[in-house]
Design an enzyme around this catalytic site. Structure first.
Site, PDB file in Angstrom:
ATOM      1  N   ASP A  26       0.855  -1.167   0.000  1.00 28.43           N
ATOM      2  CA  ASP A  26       0.000   0.000   0.000  1.00 28.43           C
ATOM      3  C   ASP A  26       0.904   1.234   0.000  1.00 28.43           C
ATOM      4  O   ASP A  26       2.082   1.161   0.378  1.00 28.43           O
ATOM      5  CB  ASP A  26      -0.906  -0.023   1.234  1.00 28.43           C
ATOM      6  N   ASP A  28      -0.340   5.122   0.699  1.00 27.02           N
ATOM      7  CA  ASP A  28      -0.684   6.098   1.720  1.00 27.02           C
ATOM      8  C   ASP A  28      -0.609   5.462   3.106  1.00 27.02           C
ATOM      9  O   ASP A  28      -1.302   4.487   3.391  1.00 27.02           O
ATOM     10  CB  ASP A  28      -2.099   6.645   1.487  1.00 27.02           C
TER      11      ASP A  28
END
Length: 342
Positions: A26, A28
């Site tokens: 991922d 963010d």
């Protein structure tokens, strides 16, 4: 490894960067927050890459194109190509292309990343409900998204066209803190229409399908900061996961997690890719890790010992998850977590 019956974080003696061929990262809250790299992320990813681990960046943020994301990563010191980036915009575009005819007009409520992904699938983005769209695609449009865009979506949906959403993350990490995400915007349109969108992003199958198709990973490790997207997505895909505590999930939420939100491993940040993970052992009704032992006393979790605070957290997870079984842990963990300072 399936996570269906996980009752404690797993231990492994081999460094994760060697045990798994691909990290599905991922962005963010894991690699960066806003425009800045998260501490230790750049160096850790560089070492993992040098050890031969393939790095793929899997994000529910549909705002930017893969090329823009790759450029940003490269500027931060993490060399990346557009092909290394998989977005929820790409996942929802494939989902829509499977259901709509080529050349279909789609009302776009989102940013450039969503428009480009739709065009790559042969769909035609339009801006108004009066442009005769046959569907609505909604994705994160950034903090300056005009309110009128939600109105356009509502006009089209209330006329009967199907609605698709890239993802439904309620929040998104930023350099200044936690901000509303696309899920909050989806709720605005839902209230105005009473409709339900088809959703593509993590933790749902369309995103996992898109990731598998684009990476070809054989031994993937999902790396994320969110229980309800990254870790649940790994659970749904039947693959292992590493939770890092650099984003939205805190220690108390992890301890209370239900089975689909329980990661295989947990670490402070991306340095966890470069090491093994200590084993959590059950002994005399308690769960030990490092110098810590966690036990259930009445309606609360208690923690004894000292040492690395992450080992204490792993021990707490072992005690809490075993006690809760297939549900979420409702024990009071406040004092134990506070002792760790997490």
């Amino acid at each position: 490894m399936s996570q269906v019956s996980r009752t404690r974080p797993s231990g492994i003696s081999t460094a994760l960067s060697e045990a798994y061929d691909t990290a599905l990262l991922d962005l963010d809250g894991v690699v960066y927050a806003g425009g800045h790299a998260i501490v230790h992320a750049v160096d850790s990813l560089g070492v993992a890459r040098d050890r031969g681990m393939h790095l793929a960046y899997v994000t529910n943020n549909a705002l930017r194109t893969p090329a823009a994301v790759a450029d940003h990563l490269t500027e931060l010191g993490v060399p990346a190509e557009p092909a290394d980036v998989i977005t929820s915009a790409q996942a929802v575009a494939r989902l829509m292309a499977d259901q709509l005819p080529a050349g279909a007009r789609v009302l776009v409520v989102g940013g450039e990343g969503l428009k480009v992904a739709l065009e790559e699938r042969g769909l035609v983005p339009v801006e108004s409900a009066d442009d005769e769209p046959v569907a609505v695609a909604q994705g994160y449009g950034g903090p300056d998204m005009a309110w009128g865009r939600f109105a356009e979506a509502a006009y089209a949906i209330n006329r009967g066209v199907p609605w698709f959403a890239s993802n439904t993350d309620l929040t998104i990490p930023s350099a200044r803190g936690i901000a509303p995400g696309n899920g909050a915007a989806v709720e605005v349109v839902r209230i105005a229409t009473g409709a339900e969108p088809q959703v593509a992003g993590k933790p749902l199958p369309p995103m996992h399908r898109e990731t598998v198709l684009r990476t070809g990973a054989e031994r993937p490790l999902v790396v994320g900061d969110r229980l309800d997207t990254d870790i649940e997505g790994a659970f749904n895909g039947g693959v292992d996961s590493l939770l890092v505590l650099t984003g939205v999930t805190d220690a108390a939420q992890l301890v209370a997690a239900e089975p689909k939100h329980r990661p295989t491993y947990v670490d402070a940040d991306l340095r966890g890719l470069l090491t093994g993970q200590p084993e959590v052992t059950e002994n005399g009704g308690g769960f030990g890790c490092g110098g810590w032992t966690a036990v259930v006393r009445g309606d609360e979790l208690a923690l004894e010992g000292d040492g690395d605070v992450l080992d204490g957290l792993r021990a707490l997870c072992g005690a809490a998850w075993s006690y809760a079984g297939e549900g979420a842990c409702r024990l009071d963990a406040g004092k134990a977590v506070a002792r760790l300072g997490l």
